[in-house]
Design a protein around this motif. Structure first.
Motif, short mmCIF file in Angstrom:
data_model
loop_
_atom_site.label_atom_id
_atom_site.label_comp_id
_atom_site.label_asym_id
_atom_site.label_seq_id
_atom_site.Cartn_x
_atom_site.Cartn_y
_atom_site.Cartn_z
N ARG A 1 -14.12 8.74 -11.85
CA ARG A 1 -13.94 9.58 -10.44
C ARG A 1 -13.12 10.21 -9.85
N LEU A 2 -11.65 9.94 -10.51
CA LEU A 2 -10.48 10.88 -10.85
C LEU A 2 -10.77 11.72 -11.09
N ALA B 1 -12.92 14.67 -9.12
CA ALA B 1 -11.94 14.76 -8.37
C ALA B 1 -10.57 15.54 -8.74
N THR C 1 -10.17 16.94 -0.98
CA THR C 1 -10.49 16.14 -1.64
C THR C 1 -8.77 15.10 -1.91
N LEU D 1 -9.44 10.46 -3.12
CA LEU D 1 -10.85 9.37 -2.79
C LEU D 1 -10.52 7.58 -2.22
N GLU D 2 -12.00 7.26 -2.56
CA GLU D 2 -11.73 5.47 -1.52
C GLU D 2 -10.88 4.77 -2.02
N THR E 1 -4.72 5.88 -7.93
CA THR E 1 -6.18 6.60 -7.06
C THR E 1 -5.00 6.72 -5.91
N ASN F 1 -4.10 10.65 -4.25
CA ASN F 1 -4.44 10.86 -3.11
C ASN F 1 -3.19 11.66 -2.54
#
Length: 519
Positions: A223-224, A227, A238, A240-241, A252, A256
């Motif tokens: 995911r990272l 992103a 962009t 990320l949760e 994460t 962010n």
């Protein structure tokens, strides 16, 4: 077909990347650890069981042989004959452990008789000499038994056997026994297969567990990565949760925060850049009107310079030249702002390159200083005005800083993929360009003042020429010729593709930039 082959190549590249991925390395480490652990445990278990099985089998056989030999020796009559020994050998061999026996009756002078329970299976010649010597060796310790029971594991006809021997105390016969260890070997082979299967299952299980663990661990990393790729492609919003409270969650959060900071900085820089472009564009437009009036006045002064006082004439000439230079700078700045804003357009036409070069030289009265080496008939679909700008800058630059004669050579090129290009070389007779200057010759406002002391340009001409070449889909490169002098090579496609939203009419009315600039 080409798209299909490219798709296969991309698929192979993705497979190769997966083979060198962190997931594969993680699974490989798990599998190797599991393999080493399983093999170690299985090996230890096998050797422990092997030792226990063989020890139990040999102790049982030797103990039974010792006991049976002692019991049957008491039934022998004094001065036993060979027949008595054969009866005793048969009696000793009649056992539940299924071992065979050889008895040797001996005197001081040597063996007198050999009795075998089954000569087809076990004979005295099969007993190793080392075992025979050990059996006949008297013990020197204080033990009441003069002789000891000795044993040895041997292989006969590919099968394992246990062979043992001892002398009966009190002058009895010497006995040897042969017991097959094939059942124990088969049991150990079965155990080895079982342990091997268990090891394989353990490795497979560890691989599956490693795959599950890798998926769980690497999913946030993937995911990272996605992103970060989107962020690199310009999607600055962009985010990320954040899930959990572990190290990956903290990573994460850091991503962010970094993305938010980058977005703010890019917006700030974009706003500043847009403001700078608007300032340059507005300034250029605002200067254009007074520059028009000033230029008209200087032209009038230039026409009257011969009628002016000789003391004033040089000043008037300076005003005229500086006014023209300032006017060129304003035009160059307007051209740069169009490139930066993406509003520069092309008006394409079929152009004879040689005729265009000749027209550019003739319009600027350079015919005596420039040599053209080109064949007529090399036609390309280009923007004539922008090509004239490129030629004026390259040839004028060579005349200013390299010296005449400047040689212009035109040739054609066909690339490996079948594309057709036009190449135009502009070579001068000067000392060349210093190596430390070469990477910067197309930079805006760059002036190599140390090597070009006569430069009076703004440092925008070559940059504008390069932008015009890029607009056609071409390029310009600079190098030093081996014999001296600088060479600029213009490469343009034979068929330039204009932007879809081309505005031709407005473009024809734009003025051309300055005809020459510094390198």
């Amino acid at each position: 077909m080409r798209d299909a082959s490219e798709g296969r190549v991309r698929g192979w590249l993705r497979t190769l990347l997966r083979l060198t991925s962190l997931r594969l390395r993680l699974v490989t480490v798990f599998a190797l650890v599991a393999l080493v652990a399983a093999v170690s445990v299985s090996g230890i278990a096998y050797w422990l069981n092997r030792d226990a099985v063989l020890t139990r089998a040999q102790n049982s056989a030797l103990s039974d042989f010792r006991k049976s030999l002692g019991e049957k020796a008491t039934t022998l009559p004094e001065g036993a004959t060979c027949d008595d020994l054969r009866v005793m050998a048969a009696a000793v061999a009649n056992n539940t452990l299924d071992y065979d026996v050889v008895l040797v009756g001996e005197q001081d002078t040597g063996p007198i008789c050999t009795a075998e329970s089954d000569p087809s299976i076990f004979e005295l010649d099969m007993v190793p000499d080392a075992l025979v010597d050990a059996v006949h060796e008297r013990r020197d310790d204080d033990s009441p038994a003069e002789y000891h029971l000795y044993w040895q594991r041997i292989t006969l006809h590919g099968d394992p056997y246990l062979i043992g021997g001892t002398q009966v105390i009190g002058g009895g016969p010497t006995g040897y026994m042969l017991n097959s260890l094939a059942p124990e070997r088969d049991d150990l082979n079965s155990l080895a297969w079982s342990l091997g299967i268990a090891t394989a299952l353990a490795v497979i299980g560890s691989i599956l567990l490693a795959q599950a663990a890798a998926t769980m661990v690497l999913r946030p990393v993937q995911r990272l990565s996605d992103a970060a790729q989107r962020l690199g492609e310009g999607e600055l919003d962009t985010r990320l949760e954040v899930r959990g409270a572990d190290e990956l969650a903290e990573l994460t959060r850091t991503f962010n925060r970094s993305a938010a900071s980058l977005e703010r900085r890019v917006k700030d820089l974009s706003a500043r850049e847009a403001a700078s472009r608007r300032f340059v564009a507005d300034m250029s437009h605002e200067l254009r009107t007074p520059m028009t009036a000033i230029t008209a006045m200087t032209e009038v002064l230039e026409d009257e310079v011969d009628n002016l006082d000789p003391m004033i004439a040089p000043a008037v000439q300076l005003v005229v030249s500086e006014t023209r230079r300032l006017n060129d700078l304003v035009e160059n700045l307007m051209e740069v702002t169009r490139f930066d804003a993406g509003t520069a357009r092309m008006v394409l036409d079929d152009v004879d390159i040689a005729d265009q070069v000749t027209a550019c030289i003739d319009a600027r009265a350079w015919l005596d200083a420039v040599e053209v080496n080109a064949d007529r008939g090399i036609i390309a679909r280009l923007d004539p005005r922008r090509l004239d700008v490129i030629l004026a800058n390259l040839i004028g630059n060579a005349l200013k800083h390299g010296g005449s004669p400047v040689r212009v050579t035109i040739r054609e090129e066909t690339t490996h993929d079948g594309a057709r290009n036009v190449l135009l070389d502009v070579a001068d007779q000067g000392p060349g360009i210093p190596e430390e200057v070469l990477p910067h010759v197309f930079d805006r406002f760059y002036k190599a003042s140390a090597s070009r002391p006569r430069s009076d340009g703004s440092g925008l001409g070559l940059s504008i020429a390069l932008e015009n070449a890029h607009l056609h889909g071409g390029d310009i490169s600079a190098r030093n010729a081996p014999g001296g002098g600088a060479v600029f090579t213009l490469r343009l496609p034979r068929e330039a593709q204009p932007p879809e939203d081309e505005t031709a009419g407005a473009e024809r009315r734009e003025s051309a930039p300055a005809e020459g600039e510094v390198r």
